[in-house]
Design a protein around this motif. Structure first.
Motif, PDB file in Angstrom:
ATOM      1  N   ALA A  20     -12.225  27.279   0.568  1.00 25.76           N
ATOM      2  CA  ALA A  20     -10.778  27.464   0.427  1.00 25.76           C
ATOM      3  C   ALA A  20     -10.296  26.959  -0.925  1.00 25.76           C
ATOM      4  N   VAL A  21     -10.868  25.849  -1.379  1.00 23.14           N
ATOM      5  CA  VAL A  21     -10.554  25.353  -2.724  1.00 23.14           C
ATOM      6  C   VAL A  21     -10.957  26.392  -3.765  1.00 23.14           C
ATOM      7  N   ASP A  22     -12.131  26.994  -3.601  1.00 20.79           N
ATOM      8  CA  ASP A  22     -12.568  28.058  -4.522  1.00 20.79           C
ATOM      9  C   ASP A  22     -11.566  29.202  -4.545  1.00 20.79           C
ATOM     10  N   PHE A  23     -11.088  29.596  -3.362  1.00 20.80           N
ATOM     11  CA  PHE A  23     -10.114  30.688  -3.261  1.00 20.80           C
ATOM     12  C   PHE A  23      -8.837  30.347  -4.028  1.00 20.80           C
ATOM     13  N   ILE A  24      -8.331  29.130  -3.834  1.00 16.92           N
ATOM     14  CA  ILE A  24      -7.102  28.715  -4.508  1.00 16.92           C
ATOM     15  C   ILE A  24      -7.300  28.666  -6.022  1.00 16.92           C
ATOM     16  N   GLU A  25      -8.418  28.078  -6.440  1.00 13.25           N
ATOM     17  CA  GLU A  25      -8.650  27.926  -7.883  1.00 13.25           C
ATOM     18  C   GLU A  25      -8.856  29.270  -8.567  1.00 13.25           C
ATOM     19  N   LYS A  26      -9.442  30.230  -7.855  1.00 14.97           N
ATOM     20  CA  LYS A  26      -9.651  31.547  -8.448  1.00 14.97           C
ATOM     21  C   LYS A  26      -8.319  32.234  -8.748  1.00 14.97           C
ATOM     22  N   ILE A  27      -7.360  32.095  -7.854  1.00 14.19           N
ATOM     23  CA  ILE A  27      -6.034  32.670  -8.091  1.00 14.19           C
ATOM     24  C   ILE A  27      -5.287  31.854  -9.135  1.00 14.19           C
TER      25      ILE A  27
ATOM     26  N   ARG B 121      -3.490  27.673  -9.333  1.00 11.46           N
ATOM     27  CA  ARG B 121      -2.404  26.996  -8.629  1.00 11.46           C
ATOM     28  C   ARG B 121      -1.038  27.270  -9.254  1.00 11.46           C
ATOM     29  N   GLN B 122      -0.996  27.440 -10.567  1.00 12.38           N
ATOM     30  CA  GLN B 122       0.282  27.762 -11.188  1.00 12.38           C
ATOM     31  C   GLN B 122       0.741  29.149 -10.776  1.00 12.38           C
ATOM     32  N   ASN B 123      -0.192  30.098 -10.664  1.00 10.50           N
ATOM     33  CA  ASN B 123       0.167  31.442 -10.200  1.00 10.50           C
ATOM     34  C   ASN B 123       0.694  31.410  -8.767  1.00 10.50           C
ATOM     35  N   ILE B 124       0.039  30.612  -7.918  1.00  8.31           N
ATOM     36  CA  ILE B 124       0.501  30.476  -6.539  1.00  8.31           C
ATOM     37  C   ILE B 124       1.898  29.881  -6.506  1.00  8.31           C
ATOM     38  N   GLN B 125       2.106  28.819  -7.271  1.00  8.44           N
ATOM     39  CA  GLN B 125       3.409  28.168  -7.285  1.00  8.44           C
ATOM     40  C   GLN B 125       4.496  29.107  -7.788  1.00  8.44           C
ATOM     41  N   ASN B 126       4.206  29.851  -8.850  1.00  8.31           N
ATOM     42  CA  ASN B 126       5.205  30.774  -9.394  1.00  8.31           C
ATOM     43  C   ASN B 126       5.576  31.848  -8.371  1.00  8.31           C
ATOM     44  N   HIS B 127       4.574  32.411  -7.703  1.00 10.10           N
ATOM     45  CA  HIS B 127       4.829  33.465  -6.719  1.00 10.10           C
ATOM     46  C   HIS B 127       5.632  32.932  -5.539  1.00 10.10           C
ATOM     47  N   GLU B 128       5.239  31.785  -5.016  1.00  9.63           N
ATOM     48  CA  GLU B 128       5.941  31.239  -3.851  1.00  9.63           C
ATOM     49  C   GLU B 128       7.356  30.803  -4.207  1.00  9.63           C
ATOM     50  N   ASN B 129       7.569  30.280  -5.402  1.00 14.82           N
ATOM     51  CA  ASN B 129       8.922  29.926  -5.826  1.00 14.82           C
ATOM     52  C   ASN B 129       9.803  31.157  -5.936  1.00 14.82           C
TER      53      ASN B 129
ATOM     54  N   TYR C 215       0.857  -1.178   0.000  1.00 12.84           N
ATOM     55  CA  TYR C 215       0.000   0.000   0.000  1.00 12.84           C
ATOM     56  C   TYR C 215       0.903   1.241   0.000  1.00 12.84           C
ATOM     57  N   ILE C 216       0.543   2.222  -0.819  1.00 11.41           N
ATOM     58  CA  ILE C 216       1.356   3.440  -0.926  1.00 11.41           C
ATOM     59  C   ILE C 216       0.565   4.613  -0.374  1.00 11.41           C
ATOM     60  N   VAL C 217       1.149   5.264   0.637  1.00 15.04           N
ATOM     61  CA  VAL C 217       0.520   6.377   1.341  1.00 15.04           C
ATOM     62  C   VAL C 217       1.355   7.630   1.116  1.00 15.04           C
ATOM     63  N   ILE C 218       0.698   8.712   0.702  1.00 14.67           N
ATOM     64  CA  ILE C 218       1.394   9.980   0.496  1.00 14.67           C
ATOM     65  C   ILE C 218       0.829  11.030   1.448  1.00 14.67           C
ATOM     66  N   ASP C 219       1.709  11.621   2.244  1.00 11.42           N
ATOM     67  CA  ASP C 219       1.378  12.734   3.122  1.00 11.42           C
ATOM     68  C   ASP C 219       1.489  14.018   2.304  1.00 11.42           C
ATOM     69  N   GLY C 220       0.334  14.611   2.010  1.00  8.20           N
ATOM     70  CA  GLY C 220       0.305  15.814   1.178  1.00  8.20           C
ATOM     71  C   GLY C 220       0.051  17.096   1.950  1.00  8.20           C
ATOM     72  N   ALA C 221       0.302  17.084   3.258  1.00  3.98           N
ATOM     73  CA  ALA C 221       0.002  18.258   4.079  1.00  3.98           C
ATOM     74  C   ALA C 221       0.699  19.514   3.571  1.00  3.98           C
ATOM     75  N   GLN C 222       1.956  19.357   3.104  1.00  5.31           N
ATOM     76  CA  GLN C 222       2.729  20.519   2.673  1.00  5.31           C
ATOM     77  C   GLN C 222       2.765  20.683   1.153  1.00  5.31           C
ATOM     78  N   SER C 223       2.085  19.811   0.427  1.00  5.17           N
ATOM     79  CA  SER C 223       2.063  19.962  -1.032  1.00  5.17           C
ATOM     80  C   SER C 223       0.728  20.479  -1.532  1.00  5.17           C
ATOM     81  N   ALA C 224      -0.374  20.032  -0.932  1.00 10.04           N
ATOM     82  CA  ALA C 224      -1.704  20.430  -1.416  1.00 10.04           C
ATOM     83  C   ALA C 224      -1.897  21.943  -1.502  1.00 10.04           C
ATOM     84  N   PRO C 225      -1.346  22.747  -0.580  1.00 13.96           N
ATOM     85  CA  PRO C 225      -1.548  24.197  -0.699  1.00 13.96           C
ATOM     86  C   PRO C 225      -0.720  24.858  -1.787  1.00 13.96           C
ATOM     87  N   HIS C 226       0.282  24.152  -2.324  1.00 15.73           N
ATOM     88  CA  HIS C 226       1.311  24.849  -3.096  1.00 15.73           C
ATOM     89  C   HIS C 226       1.386  24.487  -4.571  1.00 15.73           C
ATOM     90  N   PHE C 227       0.929  23.303  -4.951  1.00 16.58           N
ATOM     91  CA  PHE C 227       0.950  22.977  -6.380  1.00 16.58           C
ATOM     92  C   PHE C 227      -0.120  21.947  -6.697  1.00 16.58           C
TER      93      PHE C 227
END
Length: 406
Positions: free
Chosen positions: A288-295, A297-305, A195-207
């Motif tokens: 919160a998903v609506d907020f992220i999608e409105k901005i 995700r690529q824009n968020i990733q580019n800004h944070e990078n 079974y493969i488990v991925i902890d996405g706590a720090q990835s879901a907000p960012h990309f």
């Protein structure tokens, strides 16, 4: 168009002062601030609906159910799950990981093996240790190098017919390192039926997350790190796996029939959602998903990078700064120490006096700190509302800490 001032205007808390200084909030890996749109949805639930879900025929119960199930579908789309019933509401990443470790108990036996990595949060260590105690299984740990990069040749060495679980994070909360989970999953599929488990706590907000393309069996994340209220989270699991495994909690909602002679369980997702859920929080998670999608995700990733690159460059212009994971692929986190200063909390307290919020200590990742032979780090972590001017304030604060601490 990406308008940072317009984005910041949606966060009322960013207007406040701390210790007489404008707030500079750089502790987003611990929890993000919440936009007014999310807070309004949460407040509207309690002032206009406030009813339990799935259990009533009256209007308010129907409205609550419709809104929470709409949120589930938003999250399904957000992570590209195949079915909405593969999306299970939880209290957060920690509960999701504990849930998985518990329901897998019957699938493991003595001398089976569970693989995790040195980069894990305690929440992705302790539940597996408990599972090992229950079953007699053994824990194996993928090591890291001096840059914090996973040494995946050890994964190949560890994988065998004894391997029953592989659980790793997609992004390290302590260092911000992005782990090659697609490669980890591909290697695991080739060499075991684990079974493969991925902890996405720090990835879901960012990309962008695509659980179908990733081909993980489970994916967990928290709402409060992605602009939603605390006490919210998601466990994604493949339909056939969730249907095969037993429930986590028993009680209301998760039953099909119940008598003193025995109980049958409800179908997905309700099999894993015993008791009254955090209805208002779950609805706000959809907002919160609506907020992220409105901005975007690529824009968020580019800004944070861009913030990450700028912060690292400006900090390294100072003398006697050590950044951990400096040469690794990272997202939104700079974890550092001032050389010669043994206690990271001293730096954090000086920055706090300047209105700058960072995290100090071991970040619930003591094995990482032990590897680097340190007690902790100063961690600045970024979100979509942070600015380059705030990075400049951080750097000035670090300069002041250097002078004060020698």
């Amino acid at each position: 168009m990406f308008d940072i001032q317009e984005i910041r205007s949606q966060f009322t808390i960013l207007n406040r002062e701390v210790n007489g200084k404008p707030l500079v909030y750089l502790d987003n890996a611990a929890t993000s601030q919440k936009p007014d749109s999310v807070l309004k949805v949460w407040n509207d639930y309690y002032t206009e609906i406030n009813a339990n879900v799935h259990r009533g025929i009256h209007t308010l119960s129907q409205l609550a159910t419709e809104e929470m199930e709409l949120s589930r579908r938003k999250i399904q789309k957000f992570i590209n799950a195949k079915h909405d019933f593969e999306v299970i509401f939880t209290k957060g990443t920690t509960e999701g990981l504990n849930l998985i470790a518990y329901i897998l108990t019957q699938k493991l036996k003595k001398d089976d093996e569970i693989i995790i990595s040195y980069l894990e949060h305690h929440s992705n260590i302790v539940p597996w240790q408990l599972l090992c105690e229950r079953t007699g299984a053994k824990l194996r740990v993928i090591p890291i190098d001096e840059n914090g990069i996973l040494q995946l040749n050890y994964l190949d060495e560890f994988l065998s017919e004894k391997t029953k679980v592989v659980s790793v994070n997609q992004v390290s909360n302590a260092l911000g390192i992005v782990n090659p989970v697609e490669e980890i999953i591909a290697r695991t599929r080739k060499n075991s039926d684990a079974y493969i488990v991925i902890d996405g706590a720090q990835s879901a907000p960012h990309f962008e997350i695509d659980v179908q393309q990733m081909d993980c069996d489970f994916f967990v994340f928290s709402g409060h790190k992605m602009y939603a209220p605390m006490g919210t989270g998601i466990l994604y699991g493949k339909q056939e796996i969730l249907e095969d495994l037993p429930p986590f909690h028993g009680g209301g909602e998760m039953i099909a029939t119940c008598s003193f002679d025995g109980t049958t369980y409800a179908g997905l997702p309700f099999k894993y959602e015993a008791g009254t859920p955090n209805v208002g929080g779950n609805i706000a998670l959809g907002a919160a998903v609506d907020f992220i999608e409105k901005i975007g995700r690529q824009n968020i990733q580019n800004h944070e990078n861009a913030l990450l690159e700028y912060a690292q460059r400006k900090l390294l212009e100072l003398e006697n700064i050590k950044i951990y994971g400096e040469k690794a692929k990272r997202v939104g986190v700079v974890s550092f120490n001032l050389e010669g200063v043994g206690i990271s909390s001293d730096v954090g307290m000086i920055l706090d006096k300047m209105g700058i919020a960072v995290r100090t200590g071991h970040h619930c990742t003591q094995p990482i700190m032990d590897f680097f032979n340190i007690a902790g780090t100063v961690r600045a972590s970024f979100a979509v509302y942070n600015t380059f001017e705030e990075i400049d304030k951080l750097v000035e604060g670090v300069k002041k800490a250097q002078k004060m601490l020698g």
